[in-house]
Design an enzyme around this catalytic site. Structure first.
Site, PDB file in Angstrom:
ATOM      1  N   GLU A   1       7.318  43.021 -78.496  1.00 62.52           N
ATOM      2  CA  GLU A   1       8.034  41.809 -78.912  1.00 62.52           C
ATOM      3  C   GLU A   1       7.132  40.611 -78.708  1.00 62.52           C
ATOM      4  OE1 GLU A   1      11.466  41.449 -76.362  1.00 62.52           O
ATOM      5  OE2 GLU A   1      10.296  41.920 -74.567  1.00 62.52           O
TER       6      GLU A   1
ATOM      7  N   LYS B   1      17.275  39.826 -68.711  1.00 64.70           N
ATOM      8  CA  LYS B   1      16.694  38.511 -69.012  1.00 64.70           C
ATOM      9  C   LYS B   1      16.461  37.750 -67.706  1.00 64.70           C
ATOM     10  CE  LYS B   1      17.170  34.741 -72.385  1.00 64.70           C
ATOM     11  NZ  LYS B   1      15.980  35.082 -73.215  1.00 64.70           N
TER      12      LYS B   1
END
Length: 286
Positions: A182, A150
């Site tokens: 995603e 992330k």
């Protein structure tokens, strides 16, 4: 009244917060982040976010700026100082300020930069969008290959968000090699013939904390979960679609590109999973 933010050991008014121009997060996007939801003044799934933060730091060979217990206390202090009932706490860790710009990592390592701030979102668990559902478009996925970390490298997701805004919709789903990966800031799902279908975990997608909880709750509710790739065409023909994230929880999707999904209204599976998720997370928040 300004917010109180946290920068490298200090709680400061946001106007006084400063980070060096030589910080590698600013110059190299050499940093990671987490966003933890606050409901009723408590943190939702902090343990999951802490574990993912530790993994992101480890994958980038970056030192942790403090212990996870210390980080929890900083979160709680910011929630209290800013009077947050519902909202989020954003944290960012970078490799720090080596004193100049260089592609090489500093040797020996310098002290990491740690920044946190809160955002108030009163009543955001009752988002009206959850009742109407949202629309998304699909866009090519041209991000780097380690989406499981992330990082603060969010330029292309930001561009995807702008593509969605220009198209008059809320979100964008990335497509790579013919399959949905995603959303620009969330995990993607479709429902077909009672099966909840979502891409399996790999380096291709973020290992969503909300994703893990929602899939666990789905299985506990005797819903069938299938983790596999799916195509945009499968999504167009789905009975339902939805996405999950820390700030959106479970968000129904009623249109993808030009295709109306199911009845064009939020489906039963997504609606029920949202109810379960919010109920269970309120109970477990710390």
């Amino acid at each position: 009244m300004s917010r109180t933010v946290y920068v490298n050991g200090e709680y400061l008014p946001e106007e006084e917060a400063k980070v060096s121009i030589f910080d590698r997060g600013f110059l190299m996007a050499d940093g990671v982040y987490e966003v933890t939801t606050v409901l009723d003044g408590k943190l939702v799934d902090f343990g999951g976010h802490a574990k993912r933060l530790e993994r992101s730091l480890r994958e980038l060979e970056m030192d942790a700026p403090c212990t996870m217990d210390e980080l929890l206390e900083i979160h709680r202090q910011l929630i209290a100082k800013n009077g947050i009932t519902d909202g989020t706490v954003y944290l960012q860790v970078t490799r720090g300020n080596p004193g100049d710009r260089d592609f090489s990592w500093p040797e020996p390592p310098v002290k990491p930069t740690l920044v946190l701030f809160t955002t108030a979102k009163p009543g955001f668990a009752d988002s009206p969008l959850a009742k109407t559902g949202i629309e998304v478009i699909t866009v090519p996925d041209i991000r780097w290959g380690r989406r499981d970390i992330k990082t603060v490298q969010l330029l292309y997701p930001s561009m995807a968000k702008m593509m969605a805004k220009k198209a008059g919709v809320s979100d964008a789903w990335f497509v790579e090699d013919g399959f949905v990966t995603e959303g620009y800031s969330n995990n993607a799902y479709i429902v077909k013939n009672g099966q909840i279908i979502t891409r399996a975990l790999s380096n291709d997608i973020l290992h969503g904390i909300t994703r893990a909880a929602v899939l666990r709750f789905a299985r506990e509710a005797q819903m069938e979960v299938v983790e596999r790739n799916f195509t945009p065409d499968e999504a167009y023909a789905a009975d339902e679609a939805f996405c999950t994230s820390a700030s959106a929880f479970v968000m129904p999707i009623v249109k993808i590109d030009a295709a109306v999904i199911g009845t064009g209204t939020p489906g039963h599976v997504a609606t029920r999973l949202r109810e379960i998720y919010i109920e269970e997370m309120r109970k477990a928040a710390i």
